[in-house]
Design an enzyme around this catalytic site. Structure first.
Site, PDB file in Angstrom:
ATOM      1  N   ARG A 177      -0.145 -45.152 -16.484  1.00  0.00           N
ATOM      2  CA  ARG A 177      -1.579 -45.402 -16.547  1.00  0.00           C
ATOM      3  C   ARG A 177      -2.164 -44.806 -17.830  1.00  0.00           C
ATOM      4  O   ARG A 177      -1.485 -44.094 -18.556  1.00  0.00           O
ATOM      5  CB  ARG A 177      -2.264 -44.828 -15.306  1.00  0.00           C
ATOM      6  CG  ARG A 177      -1.791 -45.503 -14.022  1.00  0.00           C
ATOM      7  CD  ARG A 177      -2.590 -45.079 -12.810  1.00  0.00           C
ATOM      8  NE  ARG A 177      -2.141 -45.789 -11.620  1.00  0.00           N
ATOM      9  CZ  ARG A 177      -2.731 -45.701 -10.431  1.00  0.00           C
ATOM     10  NH1 ARG A 177      -3.793 -44.925 -10.282  1.00  0.00           N
ATOM     11  NH2 ARG A 177      -2.258 -46.385  -9.400  1.00  0.00           N
TER      12      ARG A 177
ATOM     13  N   ASP B 138      -3.756 -46.364  -1.241  1.00  0.00           N
ATOM     14  CA  ASP B 138      -3.986 -47.383  -2.271  1.00  0.00           C
ATOM     15  C   ASP B 138      -5.417 -47.909  -2.220  1.00  0.00           C
ATOM     16  O   ASP B 138      -6.023 -47.989  -1.151  1.00  0.00           O
ATOM     17  CB  ASP B 138      -2.999 -48.536  -2.058  1.00  0.00           C
ATOM     18  CG  ASP B 138      -3.010 -49.518  -3.215  1.00  0.00           C
ATOM     19  OD1 ASP B 138      -3.290 -49.098  -4.354  1.00  0.00           O
ATOM     20  OD2 ASP B 138      -2.735 -50.705  -2.984  1.00  0.00           O
TER      21      ASP B 138
ATOM     22  N   HIS C 255     -11.007 -42.089  -6.912  1.00  0.00           N
ATOM     23  CA  HIS C 255     -10.102 -40.988  -6.587  1.00  0.00           C
ATOM     24  C   HIS C 255     -10.868 -39.830  -5.955  1.00  0.00           C
ATOM     25  O   HIS C 255     -10.387 -39.183  -5.017  1.00  0.00           O
ATOM     26  CB  HIS C 255      -9.360 -40.530  -7.838  1.00  0.00           C
ATOM     27  CG  HIS C 255      -8.473 -41.584  -8.431  1.00  0.00           C
ATOM     28  ND1 HIS C 255      -7.475 -42.212  -7.712  1.00  0.00           N
ATOM     29  CD2 HIS C 255      -8.434 -42.124  -9.689  1.00  0.00           C
ATOM     30  CE1 HIS C 255      -6.865 -43.086  -8.497  1.00  0.00           C
ATOM     31  NE2 HIS C 255      -7.429 -43.055  -9.687  1.00  0.00           N
TER      32      HIS C 255
ATOM     33  N   SER D 150       2.837 -40.997  -8.290  1.00  0.00           N
ATOM     34  CA  SER D 150       4.221 -41.443  -8.388  1.00  0.00           C
ATOM     35  C   SER D 150       4.783 -41.230  -9.786  1.00  0.00           C
ATOM     36  O   SER D 150       4.036 -41.027 -10.759  1.00  0.00           O
ATOM     37  CB  SER D 150       4.330 -42.926  -8.017  1.00  0.00           C
ATOM     38  OG  SER D 150       3.901 -43.744  -9.095  1.00  0.00           O
ATOM     39  N   THR D 151       6.091 -41.300  -9.895  1.00  0.00           N
ATOM     40  CA  THR D 151       6.728 -41.194 -11.207  1.00  0.00           C
ATOM     41  C   THR D 151       6.336 -42.370 -12.099  1.00  0.00           C
ATOM     42  O   THR D 151       6.458 -42.282 -13.328  1.00  0.00           O
ATOM     43  CB  THR D 151       8.258 -41.147 -11.055  1.00  0.00           C
ATOM     44  OG1 THR D 151       8.691 -42.235 -10.215  1.00  0.00           O
ATOM     45  CG2 THR D 151       8.719 -39.839 -10.439  1.00  0.00           C
TER      46      THR D 151
ATOM     47  N   ASN E 224       3.205 -43.587 -12.113  1.00  0.00           N
ATOM     48  CA  ASN E 224       1.793 -43.457 -12.465  1.00  0.00           C
ATOM     49  C   ASN E 224       1.567 -42.913 -13.870  1.00  0.00           C
ATOM     50  O   ASN E 224       0.445 -42.968 -14.394  1.00  0.00           O
ATOM     51  CB  ASN E 224       1.060 -42.571 -11.452  1.00  0.00           C
ATOM     52  CG  ASN E 224       0.811 -43.254 -10.126  1.00  0.00           C
ATOM     53  OD1 ASN E 224       0.650 -42.593  -9.101  1.00  0.00           O
ATOM     54  ND2 ASN E 224       0.803 -44.579 -10.108  1.00  0.00           N
TER      55      ASN E 224
END
Length: 260
Positions: free
Chosen positions: A86, A35, A52, A80-81, A83
């Protein structure tokens, strides 16, 4: 513009100088919520995507540190599911980024003796990303070192729902008596049933929540909320957190009467 976050990664050393008191192999399964990439980048006056990119070097350095410390399983929360909520631009970047990292780093990881595995749903995952995951898995399948579990398009509740669905299908087909379902039966339907429970779950960037990451496997995990944003994490921080874990008293619901 020169990317200040680009740095060389020291491969795992055969005889690393681990911190005093840190026992090699003392922690079997470490899970990390990587994170703080976006917040780190914004604090540098950069776009989130730069965070990133910087996180790639933190990941490789952390993997090297895990190999040196004898960690057998390292699960990382890559996408993640949730994400998918975004911005389309960031999702597009993250999918392409994941594909590139898998393609560019798999030979390096293979040379380190790391076995790459994937955990998650196929669903909306880009086919090109899934292809690179499968190639990395195939290339490294024979390695016996640290197992790197890339959790891509992964969600803990999704995994539990998928496991429950499989059991329900077996019950409906008459091949499973519902009265015979136990925790062990359920665990066999998880994405990677051979991977042991999490010993230590680390979240970087100071946030103190587990965000739907491995809820079944981490039910009794020790938690560490590291202050560094992910791009500033690495093997030294990992060793610090492994050492802190060694001083924890894990009782798994039990207790010892010790009047003071």
């Amino acid at each position: 513009m020169e990317k200040s976050w680009v740095r060389s990664i020291t491969p795992p050393r055969e005889n690393p100088e681990l911190p005093s008191g840190l026992s090699r192999g003392a922690v079997s399964h470490v899970a990390i919520i990587m994170d703080g990439n976006g917040r780190w980048a914004n604090a540098q006056g950069l776009n989130r995507t730069a965070g990133h990119e910087a996180g790639e070097y933190a990941l490789m350095d952390t993997i090297a540190g895990a190999v040196e410390a004898g960690v057998k399983f390292l699960s990382v929360y890559a996408f993640s599911t949730e994400n998918w909520k975004r911005s389309p631009a960031e999702v597009k970047f993250l999918m392409g980024y994941s594909r590139r990292v898998l393609r560019d780093r798999r030979d390096e990881l293979n040379a380190w003796g790391v076995r790459v595995r994937w955990s998650g749903r196929e669903g909306r995952l880009w086919k090109s990303v899934l292809t690179e995951l499968r190639r990395a898995e195939t290339l490294t399948r024979g390695n016996t070192g640290t197992q790197l579990i890339m959790c891509l398009n992964y969600g803990g509740r999704a995994e539990l729902a998928d496991a429950a669905r499989k059991l329900a299908q077996r019950v409906a087909a008459g091949t499973l008596n519902p009265e015979r379902i136990t925790e062990t039966t359920f665990a066999r339907e998880l994405y990677l049933p051979d991977v042991p429970d999490v010993d230590l779950l680390i979240r970087t960037s100071g946030e103190q929540r587990t965000s739907n990451f491995l809820p079944w496997q981490a039910a009794y995990a020790e938690l560490v909320f590291a202050p560094e944003p992910w791009p500033e994490y690495g093997r030294a921080a990992l060793w610090r957190d492994l050492l802190a874990y060694q001083h924890r008293d894990r009782r798994f619901g039990g207790a010892i009467d010790r009047p003071q």
